[in-house]
Design an enzyme around this catalytic site. Sequence first.
Site, PDB file in Angstrom:
ATOM      1  N   LYS A   1     -24.757 -26.661   3.947  1.00  0.00           N
ATOM      2  CA  LYS A   1     -24.386 -26.376   2.562  1.00  0.00           C
ATOM      3  C   LYS A   1     -23.056 -25.616   2.508  1.00  0.00           C
ATOM      4  O   LYS A   1     -22.053 -26.136   2.908  1.00  0.00           O
ATOM      5  CB  LYS A   1     -25.538 -25.624   1.895  1.00  0.00           C
ATOM      6  CG  LYS A   1     -26.919 -26.253   2.148  1.00  0.00           C
ATOM      7  CD  LYS A   1     -27.026 -27.603   1.502  1.00  0.00           C
ATOM      8  CE  LYS A   1     -28.260 -28.439   1.797  1.00  0.00           C
ATOM      9  NZ  LYS A   1     -29.256 -28.110   2.729  1.00  0.00           N
TER      10      LYS A   1
ATOM     11  N   TYR B   1     -37.358 -24.377  -0.602  1.00  0.00           N
ATOM     12  CA  TYR B   1     -36.863 -25.739  -0.413  1.00  0.00           C
ATOM     13  C   TYR B   1     -38.048 -26.647  -0.036  1.00  0.00           C
ATOM     14  O   TYR B   1     -38.938 -26.244   0.719  1.00  0.00           O
ATOM     15  CB  TYR B   1     -35.785 -25.731   0.682  1.00  0.00           C
ATOM     16  CG  TYR B   1     -35.403 -27.107   1.132  1.00  0.00           C
ATOM     17  CD1 TYR B   1     -34.891 -28.040   0.232  1.00  0.00           C
ATOM     18  CD2 TYR B   1     -35.567 -27.495   2.452  1.00  0.00           C
ATOM     19  CE1 TYR B   1     -34.552 -29.317   0.641  1.00  0.00           C
ATOM     20  CE2 TYR B   1     -35.231 -28.766   2.876  1.00  0.00           C
ATOM     21  CZ  TYR B   1     -34.729 -29.674   1.962  1.00  0.00           C
ATOM     22  OH  TYR B   1     -34.405 -30.938   2.359  1.00  0.00           O
TER      23      TYR B   1
ATOM     24  N   ASP C   1     -34.098 -16.955   4.167  1.00  0.00           N
ATOM     25  CA  ASP C   1     -33.193 -18.107   4.129  1.00  0.00           C
ATOM     26  C   ASP C   1     -32.068 -17.748   3.153  1.00  0.00           C
ATOM     27  O   ASP C   1     -32.282 -17.637   1.947  1.00  0.00           O
ATOM     28  CB  ASP C   1     -33.989 -19.337   3.647  1.00  0.00           C
ATOM     29  CG  ASP C   1     -33.134 -20.598   3.581  1.00  0.00           C
ATOM     30  OD1 ASP C   1     -31.904 -20.481   3.448  1.00  0.00           O
ATOM     31  OD2 ASP C   1     -33.720 -21.701   3.630  1.00  0.00           O
TER      32      ASP C   1
ATOM     33  N   ARG D   1     -27.117 -28.265  25.763  1.00  0.00           N
ATOM     34  CA  ARG D   1     -28.320 -27.817  25.031  1.00  0.00           C
ATOM     35  C   ARG D   1     -28.582 -26.327  25.264  1.00  0.00           C
ATOM     36  O   ARG D   1     -29.108 -25.633  24.406  1.00  0.00           O
ATOM     37  CB  ARG D   1     -29.544 -28.662  25.416  1.00  0.00           C
ATOM     38  CG  ARG D   1     -30.810 -28.253  24.678  1.00  0.00           C
ATOM     39  CD  ARG D   1     -31.856 -29.360  24.605  1.00  0.00           C
ATOM     40  NE  ARG D   1     -32.065 -30.025  25.866  1.00  0.00           N
ATOM     41  CZ  ARG D   1     -32.764 -29.518  26.887  1.00  0.00           C
ATOM     42  NH1 ARG D   1     -33.324 -28.336  26.779  1.00  0.00           N
ATOM     43  NH2 ARG D   1     -32.909 -30.202  28.005  1.00  0.00           N
TER      44      ARG D   1
HETATM   45  C1  LIG Z   1     -32.498 -23.384   0.863  1.00  0.00           C
HETATM   46  C2  LIG Z   1     -32.548 -24.462   1.896  1.00  0.00           C
HETATM   47  N1  LIG Z   1     -33.018 -24.180   3.124  1.00  0.00           N
HETATM   48  C3  LIG Z   1     -33.105 -25.122   4.077  1.00  0.00           C
HETATM   49  C4  LIG Z   1     -32.730 -26.428   3.845  1.00  0.00           C
HETATM   50  C5  LIG Z   1     -32.875 -27.445   4.930  1.00  0.00           C
HETATM   51  O1  LIG Z   1     -31.657 -27.651   5.557  1.00  0.00           O
HETATM   52  P1  LIG Z   1     -31.215 -29.001   6.313  1.00  0.00           P
HETATM   53  O2  LIG Z   1     -31.169 -30.083   5.303  1.00  0.00           O
HETATM   54  O3  LIG Z   1     -29.880 -28.634   6.884  1.00  0.00           O
HETATM   55  O4  LIG Z   1     -32.245 -29.248   7.369  1.00  0.00           O
HETATM   56  C6  LIG Z   1     -32.216 -26.770   2.595  1.00  0.00           C
HETATM   57  C7  LIG Z   1     -31.784 -28.160   2.322  1.00  0.00           C
HETATM   58  O5  LIG Z   1     -31.486 -28.521   1.211  1.00  0.00           O
HETATM   59  C8  LIG Z   1     -32.128 -25.757   1.593  1.00  0.00           C
HETATM   60  O6  LIG Z   1     -31.679 -26.033   0.360  1.00  0.00           O
END
Ligand SMILES: Cc1ncc(COP(=O)(O)O)c(C=O)c1O
Length: 406
Positions: free
Chosen positions: A218, A121, A193, A68
């Site tokens: 992704k 998101y 992000d 961790r």
């Molecule tokens: C742009 C974006 N940020 C963050 C996330 C969240 O990621 P996770 O599903 O790996 O927690 C997603 C999930 O689809 C996303 O599309």
Amino acid sequence: MGKISEVIPLHEERKYRFDTLSIHAAEQEDQNQALNSPIYMTSTFTFRDLQQAEDTFSFKRRAYVYTRGGNPTVNLFEQRLSTLEGGVDGVAFSSGMAAISSVVMSLTKSGDHVLAHRNLYGSTFGFLNNLLENYGVRTDFIDMTDLNRVEESILPDTRILYLETPTNPSLEIIDIAGISRMAHERGIKVVVDNTFATPVLQRPLELGADVVLHSVTKYISGHGDVVGGVATSRDFDYVQRLKFSYMCELGGVMSPFNAWLLIRGMKTLGLRMERHCSNASKIARFLKNHRGVEKVLYPELEEHPGHELAKQQMKGFGGIVSFELKGDRSMAEEFVKHLSLIKLAVSLGDAESLVEVPAMMTHRDYPEEKLHRFGFSGRTVRISAGLEHPEDLIQDIGESLDSVYE
Ligand SMILES: Cc1ncc(COP(=O)(O)O)c(C=O)c1O
């Protein structure tokens, strides 16, 4: 297009290009001279004797203690990804949401204010809008494509400007350099992000952002077999604080096996992004000419409001295409029902093309009656263009649209 630099400045004499770094950055010679770095699939690390343990705990000796807090496979992933983003080091997390929640919590305290783009998101919106409020941190969601609006909305206790670009699912483009200038004049941090663009297409730290994060679930993984997140920055002290006071104590740690899969996936990131982008471009241009489609949201299209900005701050327009169908929201349901190759699923960035209807799936946290204020609607469909042959994808989409709008 795009001013993104080809050579990434490293703290080394020799400078390599992006595609080389995605394979080699931070590599170390293995004791058995294995080409691929091993998976350190261990929760803990042993000490020879108590003296060695004490030296380690009192920081006289640098060594791994417990996964961790640090693991060689996870560290290799963190360093390779942060190199690609132009950061000094990275922090890997168990998911994109663990990265997002930890970063936001590391930069705020009770009484602070976050200013976020209106379209994010769904779970990021849910976290900022619902959960964070319980800890005394308020968030306002505004249209950050309008810099005047951003300036007007900054409050004395604003600590973070938070955004995605391109946004999920509306593919709006936000001026990272403009936002960063405005924030830094006021001592505010900018968090981006970069999941949709990846460092292949956009490097927010070079444009002035303070922290870049990803759902590595992704494109970074690219194979739909990992859930993970990462954050990186140019501020070494901040990265250390994020790692040891937030990731480590909140506990959203990445598994070494997932880090290893990500290291493998990243080797083809540049190649994959080229194909994702060209497939998405072909799909967008096909959709634009179909009678059943009201509007296509893809930044490559000249009529997209963020087209010029995307050309400046990105090196390609990405692998996601969203579009509005004509008629009512039942059309979206019919459209996905008639697809055969493209799978109905959340997530994106995989080799397989995926389709979803955000208002009914990933973005249910948004209040339905106000969806238009957030840049999408119940008729918005999102396609993640995979790596299949573009003509097969277009045939699938075309046949489905034809059966809905015959
Ligand atoms: C742009 C974006 N940020 C963050 C996330 C969240 O990621 P996770 O599903 O790996 O927690 C997603 C999930 O689809 C996303 O599309």
